[in-house]
Scaffold this active site. Structure first.
Site, short mmCIF file in Angstrom:
data_model
loop_
_atom_site.label_atom_id
_atom_site.label_comp_id
_atom_site.label_asym_id
_atom_site.label_seq_id
_atom_site.Cartn_x
_atom_site.Cartn_y
_atom_site.Cartn_z
N ALA A 67 0.63 -0.88 0.00
CA ALA A 67 0.18 0.24 -0.26
C ALA A 67 0.85 1.02 0.35
O ALA A 67 2.30 1.35 0.22
CB ALA A 67 -0.92 0.28 1.14
N GLY A 110 -0.16 -5.18 0.53
CA GLY A 110 -1.90 -4.68 -0.18
C GLY A 110 -1.73 -5.60 -1.44
O GLY A 110 -2.74 -5.68 -2.13
N GLU A 113 -2.32 -8.64 -0.83
CA GLU A 113 -4.42 -8.91 -0.92
C GLU A 113 -4.63 -9.02 -1.78
O GLU A 113 -5.59 -9.32 -2.57
CB GLU A 113 -4.59 -7.93 0.21
CG GLU A 113 -3.45 -8.13 1.61
CD GLU A 113 -4.30 -6.89 2.33
OE1 GLU A 113 -4.55 -7.49 3.70
OE2 GLU A 113 -4.45 -5.50 2.91
N GLU A 133 3.51 -5.78 7.45
CA GLU A 133 2.96 -5.30 7.59
C GLU A 133 3.14 -4.43 9.40
O GLU A 133 3.48 -3.85 9.43
CB GLU A 133 1.24 -4.91 7.62
CG GLU A 133 0.52 -4.58 6.82
CD GLU A 133 0.63 -5.80 5.30
OE1 GLU A 133 -0.31 -5.29 4.41
OE2 GLU A 133 1.18 -6.94 5.72
#
Length: 259
Positions: A67, A110, A113, A133
Site C-alpha cells: 500500500a 496490499g 492482498e 505490515e
C-alpha cells in the site's frame, strides 16, 4: 469504457480484459485512487458481455510492493471508519467473471492482498511474496489474514504474518497460493494462453462454478452441496447447456453465447 485512468492501463483483446497497474516509479504501490480505478475497470468488464476473463498484472519491476504508506501514515481510526476504507475491496470480491493475476517481482502487503482477491495466480519464478505490515506496527486490513489462512492453514499463515518475512514463488507454489510457476519472459504469454482456454468455456457455467467454489470455502459440506446442486439445475435453463450437449453429440466444437 471511456474513463481516463491515472494509475492503471486498461485494454481489451478479444474476449480478454487487461488491467495493468501503472505506478512503476513506486513499484505499483496501491493508493486509494488506484484501487478505485481497478474496481471501476473490473466492474466495466463484468458488464461487458464480450469479456469472459480478466487479467491483472503490474508494469515495471513489481506486481505491487504494498500500500502507499505516505497516503495513510497520518490517518486515524475514525478517518478509516468514516471513509469506509475497504468498501472497494469488498466489491472486488463480488466480481463474477474469472480473474487471473500474472505476478512478478514483489507481491507484498496490499499487493499480496490484491493478488489473493484473484481466482488464479501465475507467478514468475523470481517473485517474492509477503505481509510486512507487522514491521510498520500495523496488520493487513483488506483480507490478508483471512485469505492467506484459508489457503495455507493457521500454522504457516501465523509464521509469515507475525514475522513479516518474505517468501519465494517456490514456497507460494508449494503451499498452493500460486497455480503455476513460469519464467519471467513468458509470464504474460502463459497467462493469456490459460485465459483463452477458459474464455472458450460456457460463460454461465464458469460463473456458477466460481460462485460454488467460493461458497465451499466458508460453508459446511451439506450447505455447499445444496448450493452446488441449485447451480447445476440452473444451468439446464441456459441455451449454452443445450448447445454444449448438442455439439458433443454432433462431435463439433460448441458455440457458447453466455445465455
Amino acid at each position: 469504457m471511456d474513463k481516463v485512468y491515472e494509475h492503471i492501463e486498461v485494454t481489451i483483446d478479444g474476449q480478454l480484459g487487461f488491467i495493468t497497474l501503472n505506478r512503476p516509479q513506486v513499484l505499483n504501490a496501491l493508493n486509494r485512487q488506484m484501487v478505485s480505478e481497478i474496481l471501476f475497470a473490473m466492474e466495466c468488464f463484468e458488464r461487458d458481455e464480450h469479456i469472459r476473463v480478466i487479467i491483472l498484472s503490474g508494469k515495471g519491476r513489481a506486481f505491487a510492493a504494498g500500500a502507499d504508506i505516505a497516503e495513510m501514515a497520518n490517518d486515524h481510526a475514525v478517518d478509516f471508519e468514516i471513509r469506509n476504507q475497504f468498501k472497494d475491496w469488498d466489491r472486488l470480491a463480488m466480481i463474477k467473471k474469472p480473474i487471473i493475476a500474472a505476478v512478478h517481482g514483489f507481491v507484498l502487503g496490499g499487493g499480496f492482498e490484491l493478488a489473493l482477491c484473484c481466482d488464479l495466480l501465475l507467478a514468475a519464478e523470481d517473485t517474492e511474496f509477503g505481509f510486512p505490515e507487522v514491521n510498520l506496527g500495523v496488520m493487513p486490513g483488506a483480507g490478508g489474514t483471512q485469505r492467506l489462512t484459508k489457503l495455507v492453514g493457521k500454522t504457516k499463515a501465523m509464521e509469515w504474518l507475525l514475522t513479516g518475512e518474505r517468501f519465494s514463488a517456490q514456497d507460494a507454489y508449494q503451499f498452493e497460493i500460486v497455480n503455476r510457476l513460469v519464467e519471467q519472459e513468458v509470464l504474460m504469454e502463459e497467462t493469456i494462453k490459460l485465459a483463452k482456454q477458459m474464455a472458450e468455456k460456457a460463460p454461465l457455467a464458469v460463473r456458477l462454478i466460481k460462485e460454488s467454489v467460493l461458497k465451499a470455502i466458508d460453508s459446511p459440506i451439506n450447505e455447499g452441496m445444496h448450493f452446488e446442486r441449485k447451480n447445476f439445475y440452473l444451468l439446464f435453463a441456459s441455451e449454452d447447456q443445450k448447445e454444449g450437449m448438442k455439439a458433443f453429440q454432433e462431435k463439433r466444437k460448441p458455440n457458447f453465447k453466455g445465455k
